[in-house]
Scaffold this motif. Sequence first.
Motif, PDB file in Angstrom:
ATOM      1  N   ASN A  27     -27.618  21.234   4.619  1.00  0.00           N
ATOM      2  CA  ASN A  27     -28.791  21.725   3.886  1.00  0.00           C
ATOM      3  C   ASN A  27     -28.542  23.085   3.256  1.00  0.00           C
ATOM      4  OD1 ASN A  27     -30.488  19.481   4.368  1.00  0.00           O
ATOM      5  ND2 ASN A  27     -30.919  20.262   6.425  1.00  0.00           N
ATOM      6  N   GLU A  28     -27.323  23.350   2.904  1.00  0.00           N
ATOM      7  CA  GLU A  28     -26.950  24.572   2.203  1.00  0.00           C
ATOM      8  C   GLU A  28     -25.574  24.365   1.581  1.00  0.00           C
ATOM      9  OE1 GLU A  28     -24.852  27.502   5.294  1.00  0.00           O
ATOM     10  OE2 GLU A  28     -26.905  26.998   5.903  1.00  0.00           O
ATOM     11  N   SER A  29     -25.270  25.143   0.587  1.00  0.00           N
ATOM     12  CA  SER A  29     -23.949  25.011  -0.018  1.00  0.00           C
ATOM     13  C   SER A  29     -22.945  25.855   0.760  1.00  0.00           C
ATOM     14  CB  SER A  29     -23.982  25.432  -1.484  1.00  0.00           C
ATOM     15  OG  SER A  29     -24.310  26.788  -1.577  1.00  0.00           O
ATOM     16  N   CYS A  30     -21.720  25.451   0.714  1.00  0.00           N
ATOM     17  CA  CYS A  30     -20.650  26.218   1.343  1.00  0.00           C
ATOM     18  C   CYS A  30     -19.379  26.003   0.555  1.00  0.00           C
ATOM     19  CB  CYS A  30     -20.469  25.836   2.811  1.00  0.00           C
ATOM     20  SG  CYS A  30     -19.830  24.200   3.089  1.00  0.00           S
ATOM     21  N   SER A  53     -20.732  17.738  -2.057  1.00  0.00           N
ATOM     22  CA  SER A  53     -22.100  17.214  -2.029  1.00  0.00           C
ATOM     23  C   SER A  53     -22.457  16.683  -0.647  1.00  0.00           C
ATOM     24  CB  SER A  53     -22.270  16.097  -3.059  1.00  0.00           C
ATOM     25  OG  SER A  53     -22.094  16.577  -4.357  1.00  0.00           O
ATOM     26  N   LEU A  54     -21.536  15.975  -0.028  1.00  0.00           N
ATOM     27  CA  LEU A  54     -21.786  15.448   1.314  1.00  0.00           C
ATOM     28  C   LEU A  54     -21.966  16.583   2.322  1.00  0.00           C
ATOM     29  CD1 LEU A  54     -19.190  12.542   1.445  1.00  0.00           C
ATOM     30  CD2 LEU A  54     -21.672  12.312   1.366  1.00  0.00           C
ATOM     31  N   VAL A  55     -21.120  17.594   2.235  1.00  0.00           N
ATOM     32  CA  VAL A  55     -21.214  18.734   3.152  1.00  0.00           C
ATOM     33  C   VAL A  55     -22.531  19.479   2.932  1.00  0.00           C
ATOM     34  CG1 VAL A  55     -20.209  20.964   3.789  1.00  0.00           C
ATOM     35  CG2 VAL A  55     -18.716  18.994   3.400  1.00  0.00           C
ATOM     36  N   SER A  56     -22.864  19.763   1.696  1.00  0.00           N
ATOM     37  CA  SER A  56     -24.103  20.486   1.381  1.00  0.00           C
ATOM     38  C   SER A  56     -25.323  19.704   1.833  1.00  0.00           C
ATOM     39  CB  SER A  56     -24.199  20.759  -0.122  1.00  0.00           C
ATOM     40  OG  SER A  56     -23.168  21.623  -0.527  1.00  0.00           O
ATOM     41  N   GLU A  57     -25.304  18.388   1.631  1.00  0.00           N
ATOM     42  CA  GLU A  57     -26.405  17.527   2.063  1.00  0.00           C
ATOM     43  C   GLU A  57     -26.569  17.597   3.583  1.00  0.00           C
ATOM     44  OE1 GLU A  57     -26.600  12.783   2.560  1.00  0.00           O
ATOM     45  OE2 GLU A  57     -26.270  13.466   0.492  1.00  0.00           O
ATOM     46  N   TYR A  58     -25.469  17.556   4.286  1.00  0.00           N
ATOM     47  CA  TYR A  58     -25.506  17.578   5.749  1.00  0.00           C
ATOM     48  C   TYR A  58     -25.951  18.934   6.286  1.00  0.00           C
ATOM     49  CZ  TYR A  58     -23.889  17.542  10.576  1.00  0.00           C
ATOM     50  OH  TYR A  58     -23.821  17.639  11.940  1.00  0.00           O
TER      51      TYR A  58
END
Length: 180
Positions: A160-163, A153-158
């Motif tokens: 602005n896309e999922s990975c 969630s933190l990575v996706s938020e930063y």
Amino acid sequence: KAMQYLLQSNGIQALYVSGTANGSSGWDNHAWNIVRCNGQYYQVDSTFGDGYTNPDERMAELRIHNYAYLCIDDKAMYKNHKPTGDMMIPNCVSTELNYYVLNNLYSDEYDDRVITSMRESVYSGQNVWCYQFSNYDSYALCLDDIQNGEYGSLVSEYLNESCQITYIYDDEMYYILCWY
């Protein structure tokens, strides 16, 4: 013995310790070192710290290293290492130079400081976050959150896309390593 030689060649007192260790194929003969730094003794196992079992391509690309066996105390080392009974070796009680302690990646509790560490890692552009706990309960709480998507969630938020988020963990050393 090679690690002992390299350390001693650089002026670091190093002892060669033989015994057994519980690795990927069970308990087997093994050797590691004890080093003296700043007047304290620490356990070091460069073999166990060499890498991870079955690393993926991204892990190799990011040059992720295992610091779980770098300057640790007896309590941590003897979870899966046993020296030969007839060896006289100094007690290793300090955690001052433990990699995770030195880098503020070590905690007794799973609390806001851990989430802040995770967030700071992502927001500073680091692709890797690792953390170690002093006890199983705190480690297990953090691992549950990671498995339930907290780090993702933190990575996706930063971004602005999922990975894809990948992580490994160690139930004996109580550390978690995540990367994307």
